[in-house]
Scaffold this motif. Structure first.
Motif, PDB file in Angstrom:
ATOM      1  N   ALA A 120       0.794  -1.276  -0.148  1.00 31.63           N
ATOM      2  CA  ALA A 120      -0.164  -0.050   0.047  1.00 31.63           C
ATOM      3  C   ALA A 120       0.712   1.147  -0.063  1.00 31.63           C
ATOM      4  O   ALA A 120       0.400   2.213  -0.471  1.00 31.63           O
ATOM      5  CB  ALA A 120      -0.959  -0.028   1.212  1.00 31.63           C
ATOM      6  N   LYS A 121       2.127   1.115   0.483  1.00 28.59           N
ATOM      7  CA  LYS A 121       3.089   2.273   0.538  1.00 28.59           C
ATOM      8  C   LYS A 121       3.978   2.334  -0.742  1.00 28.59           C
ATOM      9  O   LYS A 121       4.761   3.200  -0.884  1.00 28.59           O
ATOM     10  CB  LYS A 121       3.579   2.252   1.816  1.00 28.59           C
ATOM     11  CG  LYS A 121       2.945   2.469   3.023  1.00 28.59           C
ATOM     12  CD  LYS A 121       3.867   2.204   4.338  1.00 28.59           C
ATOM     13  CE  LYS A 121       3.048   1.838   5.679  1.00 28.59           C
ATOM     14  NZ  LYS A 121       2.038   2.634   5.930  1.00 28.59           N
ATOM     15  N   GLY A 122       3.534   1.472  -1.630  1.00 29.56           N
ATOM     16  CA  GLY A 122       4.374   1.571  -2.782  1.00 29.56           C
ATOM     17  C   GLY A 122       5.666   0.621  -3.179  1.00 29.56           C
ATOM     18  O   GLY A 122       6.318   0.761  -3.817  1.00 29.56           O
ATOM     19  N   PHE A 123       5.707  -0.200  -2.037  1.00 27.53           N
ATOM     20  CA  PHE A 123       6.865  -1.042  -2.271  1.00 27.53           C
ATOM     21  C   PHE A 123       6.475  -2.331  -2.679  1.00 27.53           C
ATOM     22  O   PHE A 123       5.376  -2.556  -2.627  1.00 27.53           O
ATOM     23  CB  PHE A 123       7.480  -1.508  -0.867  1.00 27.53           C
ATOM     24  CG  PHE A 123       8.076  -0.027  -0.092  1.00 27.53           C
ATOM     25  CD1 PHE A 123       9.535   0.253  -0.436  1.00 27.53           C
ATOM     26  CD2 PHE A 123       7.372   0.799   0.569  1.00 27.53           C
ATOM     27  CE1 PHE A 123       9.883   1.426  -0.055  1.00 27.53           C
ATOM     28  CE2 PHE A 123       7.931   1.864   1.368  1.00 27.53           C
ATOM     29  CZ  PHE A 123       9.095   2.148   0.996  1.00 27.53           C
ATOM     30  N   ARG A 124       7.565  -3.136  -3.119  1.00 22.73           N
ATOM     31  CA  ARG A 124       7.212  -4.539  -3.686  1.00 22.73           C
ATOM     32  C   ARG A 124       8.066  -5.721  -2.834  1.00 22.73           C
ATOM     33  O   ARG A 124       9.066  -6.031  -3.264  1.00 22.73           O
ATOM     34  CB  ARG A 124       7.579  -4.684  -4.883  1.00 22.73           C
ATOM     35  CG  ARG A 124       6.654  -3.923  -5.902  1.00 22.73           C
ATOM     36  CD  ARG A 124       7.040  -4.064  -7.541  1.00 22.73           C
ATOM     37  NE  ARG A 124       8.469  -4.004  -7.560  1.00 22.73           N
ATOM     38  CZ  ARG A 124       9.372  -3.410  -8.248  1.00 22.73           C
ATOM     39  NH1 ARG A 124       8.527  -2.494  -9.018  1.00 22.73           N
ATOM     40  NH2 ARG A 124      10.604  -3.520  -8.423  1.00 22.73           N
ATOM     41  N   PRO A 125       7.794  -5.720  -1.656  1.00 25.14           N
ATOM     42  CA  PRO A 125       8.687  -6.896  -0.804  1.00 25.14           C
ATOM     43  C   PRO A 125       8.439  -8.019  -1.127  1.00 25.14           C
ATOM     44  O   PRO A 125       7.656  -8.581  -1.728  1.00 25.14           O
ATOM     45  CB  PRO A 125       7.859  -6.785   0.650  1.00 25.14           C
ATOM     46  CG  PRO A 125       6.276  -6.382   0.298  1.00 25.14           C
ATOM     47  CD  PRO A 125       6.333  -5.447  -0.974  1.00 25.14           C
ATOM     48  N   VAL A 126       9.935  -8.569  -1.105  1.00 26.62           N
ATOM     49  CA  VAL A 126      10.049 -10.207  -1.584  1.00 26.62           C
ATOM     50  C   VAL A 126       9.374 -11.104  -0.866  1.00 26.62           C
ATOM     51  O   VAL A 126       9.266 -12.140  -1.250  1.00 26.62           O
ATOM     52  CB  VAL A 126      11.546 -10.421  -1.888  1.00 26.62           C
ATOM     53  CG1 VAL A 126      12.060  -9.315  -2.977  1.00 26.62           C
ATOM     54  CG2 VAL A 126      12.439 -10.072  -0.690  1.00 26.62           C
ATOM     55  N   ASP A 127       9.247 -10.801   0.644  1.00 27.34           N
ATOM     56  CA  ASP A 127       8.664 -11.669   1.452  1.00 27.34           C
ATOM     57  C   ASP A 127       8.564 -10.852   2.922  1.00 27.34           C
ATOM     58  O   ASP A 127       8.692  -9.918   2.915  1.00 27.34           O
ATOM     59  CB  ASP A 127       9.561 -12.775   1.925  1.00 27.34           C
ATOM     60  CG  ASP A 127      11.285 -12.498   2.435  1.00 27.34           C
ATOM     61  OD1 ASP A 127      11.130 -11.396   2.876  1.00 27.34           O
ATOM     62  OD2 ASP A 127      11.933 -13.221   2.377  1.00 27.34           O
ATOM     63  N   ASN A 128       8.077 -11.496   3.845  1.00 24.86           N
ATOM     64  CA  ASN A 128       7.364 -10.835   4.855  1.00 24.86           C
ATOM     65  C   ASN A 128       8.560 -10.182   5.715  1.00 24.86           C
ATOM     66  O   ASN A 128       8.575  -9.339   6.339  1.00 24.86           O
ATOM     67  CB  ASN A 128       6.659 -11.705   5.749  1.00 24.86           C
ATOM     68  CG  ASN A 128       7.420 -12.849   6.371  1.00 24.86           C
ATOM     69  OD1 ASN A 128       7.879 -13.939   5.610  1.00 24.86           O
ATOM     70  ND2 ASN A 128       7.660 -13.090   7.608  1.00 24.86           N
ATOM     71  N   ASN A 129       9.964 -10.873   5.707  1.00 30.03           N
ATOM     72  CA  ASN A 129      10.957 -10.467   6.166  1.00 30.03           C
ATOM     73  C   ASN A 129      11.553  -9.152   5.582  1.00 30.03           C
ATOM     74  O   ASN A 129      11.976  -8.300   6.394  1.00 30.03           O
ATOM     75  CB  ASN A 129      12.178 -11.349   6.120  1.00 30.03           C
ATOM     76  CG  ASN A 129      11.832 -12.579   6.594  1.00 30.03           C
ATOM     77  OD1 ASN A 129      11.647 -12.693   8.008  1.00 30.03           O
ATOM     78  ND2 ASN A 129      11.719 -13.612   5.833  1.00 30.03           N
ATOM     79  N   HIS A 130      11.508  -8.976   4.489  1.00 30.41           N
ATOM     80  CA  HIS A 130      11.708  -7.756   3.924  1.00 30.41           C
ATOM     81  C   HIS A 130      10.565  -6.738   4.083  1.00 30.41           C
ATOM     82  O   HIS A 130      11.146  -5.469   4.264  1.00 30.41           O
ATOM     83  CB  HIS A 130      11.869  -7.997   2.280  1.00 30.41           C
ATOM     84  CG  HIS A 130      11.968  -6.693   1.372  1.00 30.41           C
ATOM     85  ND1 HIS A 130      11.679  -6.717   0.113  1.00 30.41           N
ATOM     86  CD2 HIS A 130      12.763  -5.573   1.880  1.00 30.41           C
ATOM     87  CE1 HIS A 130      12.047  -5.541  -0.362  1.00 30.41           C
ATOM     88  NE2 HIS A 130      12.679  -4.589   0.624  1.00 30.41           N
ATOM     89  N   ALA A 131       9.357  -7.098   4.137  1.00 31.53           N
ATOM     90  CA  ALA A 131       8.192  -5.979   4.544  1.00 31.53           C
ATOM     91  C   ALA A 131       8.552  -5.459   6.051  1.00 31.53           C
ATOM     92  O   ALA A 131       8.582  -4.426   6.353  1.00 31.53           O
ATOM     93  CB  ALA A 131       6.904  -6.953   4.508  1.00 31.53           C
ATOM     94  N   ASP A 132       9.075  -6.460   6.880  1.00 30.44           N
ATOM     95  CA  ASP A 132       9.267  -6.141   8.412  1.00 30.44           C
ATOM     96  C   ASP A 132      10.611  -4.984   8.111  1.00 30.44           C
ATOM     97  O   ASP A 132      10.588  -4.125   9.007  1.00 30.44           O
ATOM     98  CB  ASP A 132       9.694  -7.219   9.199  1.00 30.44           C
ATOM     99  CG  ASP A 132       8.505  -7.967   9.429  1.00 30.44           C
ATOM    100  OD1 ASP A 132       7.306  -7.653   9.279  1.00 30.44           O
ATOM    101  OD2 ASP A 132       8.806  -9.065  10.282  1.00 30.44           O
ATOM    102  N   ALA A 133      11.392  -5.446   7.492  1.00 32.66           N
ATOM    103  CA  ALA A 133      12.751  -4.415   7.365  1.00 32.66           C
ATOM    104  C   ALA A 133      12.241  -3.037   6.861  1.00 32.66           C
ATOM    105  O   ALA A 133      12.858  -2.089   7.326  1.00 32.66           O
ATOM    106  CB  ALA A 133      13.827  -5.152   6.409  1.00 32.66           C
ATOM    107  N   LEU A 134      11.324  -2.769   5.898  1.00 27.61           N
ATOM    108  CA  LEU A 134      10.793  -1.560   5.328  1.00 27.61           C
ATOM    109  C   LEU A 134      10.019  -0.964   6.492  1.00 27.61           C
ATOM    110  O   LEU A 134      10.308   0.356   6.561  1.00 27.61           O
ATOM    111  CB  LEU A 134      10.030  -2.002   4.086  1.00 27.61           C
ATOM    112  CG  LEU A 134      10.537  -2.464   3.034  1.00 27.61           C
ATOM    113  CD1 LEU A 134       9.437  -3.036   1.891  1.00 27.61           C
ATOM    114  CD2 LEU A 134      11.578  -1.343   2.334  1.00 27.61           C
TER     115      LEU A 134
END
Length: 162
Positions: free
Chosen positions: A125-139
């Motif tokens: 929703a913030k415009g990112f394309r996380p590769v997985d949940n770990n990447h989303a957490d880091a963002l």
């Protein structure tokens, strides 16, 4: 301000800003391979941190300060990664700043107990394309770190896989 945000673990999510404000990130796996000794995970993690430093100066490292783990092995592995991270930051004179799990989730997804799916959806929703949940957490950690430091999260994103 160049910040490295890390969701430490066997699969480590990471996100960092460069001097142009571009967000780089992904996830990296540090499980030892079949022919490797267990200590190889720490060597791989140290090399990963060196690569991050080689990509540009790092002014601070923020990480998710996990206080409760799924099991004993997870706690031991987390502690090993944290020890390596503390040692690397001390050796490179980089401030290391913990942020609470609930604090990260609330700032990113609006709920202190947001699940993995909610964290990934918030990243998208913030415009990112996380590769997985770990990447989303880091963002999410990076966004909170930039909020704490008074820096705006850049809209320019570059995806990387480590």
């Amino acid at each position: 301000m160049n910040i490295l945000a890390i969701d430490i673990g066997t699969t480590t999510g990471w996100a960092r800003t460069d001097r142009n404000g571009i967000v780089h990130g992904g996830s990296a796996k540090f499980a030892p391979l079949a022919m490797e000794k267990p200590g190889h995970r720490w060597l791989k993690f140290r090399a990963f941190l060196g690569e991050q430093r080689a990509s540009g100066e790092i002014h601070a490292v923020y990480y998710e300060d996990v206080k409760q783990h799924a099991g004993t092995l997870a706690a031991h592995v987390y502690g090993g990664f944290l020890a390596c991270l503390e040692m690397w930051c001390a050796a490179n004179n980089v401030p290391l700043r913990p942020v609470g799990v609930g604090q990260v989730k609330k700032h990113w997804a609006g709920k202190g107990n947001a699940d993995k799916t909610a964290m990934v959806e918030a990243a998208r929703a913030k415009g990112f394309r996380p590769v997985d949940n770990n990447h989303a957490d880091a963002l999410a950690i990076l966004a909170l770190a930039q909020h704490i430091e008074g820096v705006a999260l850049a809209a320019t994103v570059e995806q990387e896989a480590a």
